[in-house]
Design a protein around this motif. Sequence first.
Motif: not given
Length: 117
Positions: A36-37, A45, A47, A50, A94-96, A98, A105-107
Amino acid sequence: QVQFVESGGGLVQAGGSLRLSCAASKTPANFNVMGWYRQAPGKQRELVASISNSGSPNFADSAKGRFTISRDNAKNTVYLQMNSLKPEDTGVYYCWGYIAMYARDYWGQGTQVTVSS
């Protein structure tokens, strides 16, 4: 094609708790890392927390001792339990994820967390 559905944000008083959830779908592979960011107003933004696919967590200093991150690989879901919330925790979370095989990276779209004093 990866999509995130985030939930659990909202308005809470200082000292309260929230639990964020992020369920991923259409994933070509498991996320090597999820987290989560947070983006606070006027800030970059950062982190917050994780967790690896083996369950090893990491936290920002501001989150240590108050937040817990977990994941359910079978459900492709990551959670962030936030306790003893402070006004400075306010921001869009933001959910993150990898995925190493794509080096990408996906957001998620973000969910608002507001902590009032």
